[in-house]
Design a protein around this motif. Structure first.
Motif, PDB file in Angstrom:
ATOM      1  N   ARG A   1      76.040 -32.829  77.902  1.00  0.00           N
ATOM      2  CA  ARG A   1      76.819 -33.546  76.896  1.00  0.00           C
ATOM      3  C   ARG A   1      77.028 -32.620  75.699  1.00  0.00           C
ATOM      4  O   ARG A   1      76.164 -31.791  75.377  1.00  0.00           O
ATOM      5  N   HIS A   2      78.170 -32.749  75.039  1.00  0.00           N
ATOM      6  CA  HIS A   2      78.451 -31.939  73.860  1.00  0.00           C
ATOM      7  C   HIS A   2      77.422 -32.201  72.756  1.00  0.00           C
ATOM      8  O   HIS A   2      76.751 -33.246  72.737  1.00  0.00           O
ATOM      9  N   GLY A   3      77.334 -31.275  71.811  1.00  0.00           N
ATOM     10  CA  GLY A   3      76.449 -31.458  70.665  1.00  0.00           C
ATOM     11  C   GLY A   3      77.011 -32.447  69.658  1.00  0.00           C
ATOM     12  O   GLY A   3      78.131 -32.964  69.794  1.00  0.00           O
ATOM     13  N   LEU A   4      76.224 -32.696  68.646  1.00  0.00           N
ATOM     14  CA  LEU A   4      76.598 -33.668  67.607  1.00  0.00           C
ATOM     15  C   LEU A   4      77.867 -33.266  66.860  1.00  0.00           C
ATOM     16  O   LEU A   4      78.138 -32.072  66.647  1.00  0.00           O
ATOM     17  N   THR A   5      78.621 -34.275  66.443  1.00  0.00           N
ATOM     18  CA  THR A   5      79.747 -34.106  65.523  1.00  0.00           C
ATOM     19  C   THR A   5      79.492 -35.024  64.328  1.00  0.00           C
ATOM     20  O   THR A   5      78.546 -35.812  64.336  1.00  0.00           O
ATOM     21  N   HIS A   6      80.350 -34.946  63.320  1.00  0.00           N
ATOM     22  CA  HIS A   6      80.163 -35.828  62.165  1.00  0.00           C
ATOM     23  C   HIS A   6      80.476 -37.280  62.495  1.00  0.00           C
ATOM     24  O   HIS A   6      80.130 -38.189  61.732  1.00  0.00           O
ATOM     25  N   LEU A   7      81.107 -37.530  63.651  1.00  0.00           N
ATOM     26  CA  LEU A   7      81.424 -38.898  64.064  1.00  0.00           C
ATOM     27  C   LEU A   7      80.418 -39.462  65.065  1.00  0.00           C
ATOM     28  O   LEU A   7      80.411 -40.675  65.297  1.00  0.00           O
ATOM     29  N   THR A   8      79.607 -38.598  65.681  1.00  0.00           N
ATOM     30  CA  THR A   8      78.680 -39.069  66.712  1.00  0.00           C
ATOM     31  C   THR A   8      77.708 -40.088  66.125  1.00  0.00           C
ATOM     32  O   THR A   8      76.981 -39.785  65.184  1.00  0.00           O
ATOM     33  N   GLY A   9      77.717 -41.282  66.686  1.00  0.00           N
ATOM     34  CA  GLY A   9      76.826 -42.338  66.192  1.00  0.00           C
ATOM     35  C   GLY A   9      77.573 -43.419  65.445  1.00  0.00           C
ATOM     36  O   GLY A   9      77.687 -44.551  65.932  1.00  0.00           O
ATOM     37  N   PRO A  10      78.154 -43.132  64.268  1.00  0.00           N
ATOM     38  CA  PRO A  10      78.774 -44.219  63.499  1.00  0.00           C
ATOM     39  C   PRO A  10      80.178 -44.607  63.957  1.00  0.00           C
ATOM     40  O   PRO A  10      80.629 -45.719  63.688  1.00  0.00           O
TER      41      PRO A  10
ATOM     42  N   HIS B   1      85.121 -31.570  65.734  1.00  0.00           N
ATOM     43  CA  HIS B   1      84.368 -30.362  66.075  1.00  0.00           C
ATOM     44  C   HIS B   1      82.870 -30.598  65.948  1.00  0.00           C
ATOM     45  O   HIS B   1      82.422 -31.580  65.335  1.00  0.00           O
ATOM     46  N   LEU B   2      82.096 -29.700  66.508  1.00  0.00           N
ATOM     47  CA  LEU B   2      80.651 -29.773  66.358  1.00  0.00           C
ATOM     48  C   LEU B   2      80.274 -29.640  64.889  1.00  0.00           C
ATOM     49  O   LEU B   2      80.832 -28.832  64.159  1.00  0.00           O
ATOM     50  N   SER B   3      79.326 -30.462  64.480  1.00  0.00           N
ATOM     51  CA  SER B   3      78.763 -30.316  63.141  1.00  0.00           C
ATOM     52  C   SER B   3      77.811 -29.118  63.137  1.00  0.00           C
ATOM     53  O   SER B   3      77.557 -28.487  64.180  1.00  0.00           O
ATOM     54  N   GLU B   4      77.254 -28.813  61.992  1.00  0.00           N
ATOM     55  CA  GLU B   4      76.281 -27.724  61.925  1.00  0.00           C
ATOM     56  C   GLU B   4      75.097 -28.010  62.843  1.00  0.00           C
ATOM     57  O   GLU B   4      74.614 -27.122  63.558  1.00  0.00           O
ATOM     58  N   ALA B   5      74.641 -29.263  62.840  1.00  0.00           N
ATOM     59  CA  ALA B   5      73.546 -29.640  63.732  1.00  0.00           C
ATOM     60  C   ALA B   5      73.976 -29.523  65.192  1.00  0.00           C
ATOM     61  O   ALA B   5      73.191 -29.088  66.051  1.00  0.00           O
ATOM     62  N   GLY B   6      75.207 -29.911  65.484  1.00  0.00           N
ATOM     63  CA  GLY B   6      75.721 -29.813  66.845  1.00  0.00           C
ATOM     64  C   GLY B   6      75.844 -28.376  67.317  1.00  0.00           C
ATOM     65  O   GLY B   6      75.576 -28.062  68.485  1.00  0.00           O
ATOM     66  N   GLN B   7      76.253 -27.491  66.430  1.00  0.00           N
ATOM     67  CA  GLN B   7      76.322 -26.067  66.776  1.00  0.00           C
ATOM     68  C   GLN B   7      74.938 -25.533  67.117  1.00  0.00           C
ATOM     69  O   GLN B   7      74.768 -24.763  68.075  1.00  0.00           O
TER      70      GLN B   7
ATOM     71  N   PRO C   1      73.224 -36.286  72.926  1.00  0.00           N
ATOM     72  CA  PRO C   1      73.944 -35.051  72.587  1.00  0.00           C
ATOM     73  C   PRO C   1      73.150 -33.808  72.990  1.00  0.00           C
ATOM     74  O   PRO C   1      71.938 -33.721  72.755  1.00  0.00           O
ATOM     75  N   ALA C   2      73.845 -32.873  73.637  1.00  0.00           N
ATOM     76  CA  ALA C   2      73.283 -31.589  74.081  1.00  0.00           C
ATOM     77  C   ALA C   2      72.204 -31.749  75.138  1.00  0.00           C
ATOM     78  O   ALA C   2      71.419 -30.829  75.368  1.00  0.00           O
ATOM     79  N   SER C   3      72.160 -32.903  75.796  1.00  0.00           N
ATOM     80  CA  SER C   3      71.200 -33.096  76.883  1.00  0.00           C
ATOM     81  C   SER C   3      71.743 -32.489  78.168  1.00  0.00           C
ATOM     82  O   SER C   3      72.942 -32.242  78.314  1.00  0.00           O
ATOM     83  N   LEU C   4      70.819 -32.262  79.109  1.00  0.00           N
ATOM     84  CA  LEU C   4      71.165 -31.679  80.400  1.00  0.00           C
ATOM     85  C   LEU C   4      70.751 -32.643  81.505  1.00  0.00           C
ATOM     86  O   LEU C   4      69.621 -33.140  81.514  1.00  0.00           O
ATOM     87  N   THR C   5      71.675 -32.916  82.409  1.00  0.00           N
ATOM     88  CA  THR C   5      71.406 -33.724  83.595  1.00  0.00           C
ATOM     89  C   THR C   5      71.774 -32.887  84.807  1.00  0.00           C
ATOM     90  O   THR C   5      72.795 -32.193  84.793  1.00  0.00           O
ATOM     91  N   ALA C   6      70.954 -32.928  85.839  1.00  0.00           N
ATOM     92  CA  ALA C   6      71.198 -32.105  87.031  1.00  0.00           C
ATOM     93  C   ALA C   6      71.230 -32.987  88.269  1.00  0.00           C
ATOM     94  O   ALA C   6      70.344 -33.822  88.476  1.00  0.00           O
ATOM     95  N   ILE C   7      72.262 -32.782  89.092  1.00  0.00           N
ATOM     96  CA  ILE C   7      72.426 -33.532  90.336  1.00  0.00           C
ATOM     97  C   ILE C   7      72.655 -32.536  91.465  1.00  0.00           C
ATOM     98  O   ILE C   7      73.503 -31.643  91.339  1.00  0.00           O
TER      99      ILE C   7
END
Length: 235
Positions: free
Chosen positions: A8-17, A27-33, A178-184
């Motif tokens: 999953r992509h990293g955090l953005t300023h919209l992720t969550g609210p 775009h990715l926020s600083e935390a998302g980067q 955000p930024a998690s990894l899932t493997a199948i």
């Protein structure tokens, strides 16, 4: 035994609210980067046969971070619109707190297979396009491949539900942070979910050992591709 890594992509300023959906220029926020770089570091030692991404900027940026740590391996990010976010229609860009008051919200939570977002897409359609894309990439890359797809929470959850044989109405029980990894891993008989919402595990075991494919199509001598007793041994 094609192995699919879903990031999953990293955090953005919209992720969550806010329900970003296909809102442009998210775009990715600083935390998302930082999250994307951390994921790229984790995956740097793992050989990838392809890196595929949703067309949306937050996924492209996450995928590019991963591609930038390839050390001479495949570095091109391929784009597949079928891994793009659900088209939420009139819900796009609205605060989640506001949407939670809409009667449709409860249907999304309890009976998502019945949901078509107003002016947008149905959740079954999202699952169908995403799973179809996975099947086509599996066929294209072959049974020895390990490849990564960078996508969105609902898309990842829909793919996982299919892999686990769950009805789409159960997909809200699956987490994809955000930024998690899932493997199948896809075998001739069935898929196996190897990792789910992994935020820090070692990735060394995600590529099957050489010679793990069998002439009889991937099954072992018992006629099953599952470990007897559900064990996780290496023999």
């Amino acid at each position: 035994m094609t192995t699919l890594l879903l990031a999953r992509h990293g955090l953005t300023h919209l992720t969550g609210p806010v329900l970003a959906g296909w809102t442009p220029d998210v775009h990715l926020s600083e935390a998302g980067q930082a999250q994307a770089e951390a994921l790229a570091t984790r995956l740097a030692s793992l050989e990838l046969d392809a890196i595929v991404s949703s067309p949306l900027e937050r996924c492209q940026e996450t995928a590019q971070a991963i591609a930038g740590r390839r050390d001479g391996q495949v570095a091109e990010v391929l784009t597949d619109d079928r891994f793009g976010e659900c088209r939420y229609g009139d819900w796009t860009g609205r605060p989640l707190g506001e949407l939670a008051k809409d009667p449709l919200w409860q249907v999304v939570q309890t009976h998502p297979s019945a949901v078509t977002f107003p002016g947008g897409e149905s959740l079954p359609a999202v699952q169908h396009r995403a799973v179809s894309a996975v099947r086509e990439w599996n066929e294209r890359l072959g049974p020895e491949a390990v490849y990564l797809v960078c996508s969105h929470g609902d898309v990842i959850k829909a793919i996982v539900a299919d892999a686990m044989g769950l009805h789409l109405d159960q997909f809200q029980r699956i987490a994809a942070d955000p930024a998690s990894l899932t493997a199948i891993r896809y075998t001739p008989l069935r898929p196996f979910v190897l990792r789910l919402n992994d935020l820090g595990g070692d990735v060394a075991g995600l590529r099957p050992p050489e010679g793990s494919e069998h002439e009889d199509g991937g099954e072992n001598f018992t006629g099953s591709d599952a470990a007897v007793g559900g064990g996780a041994g290496t023999t």
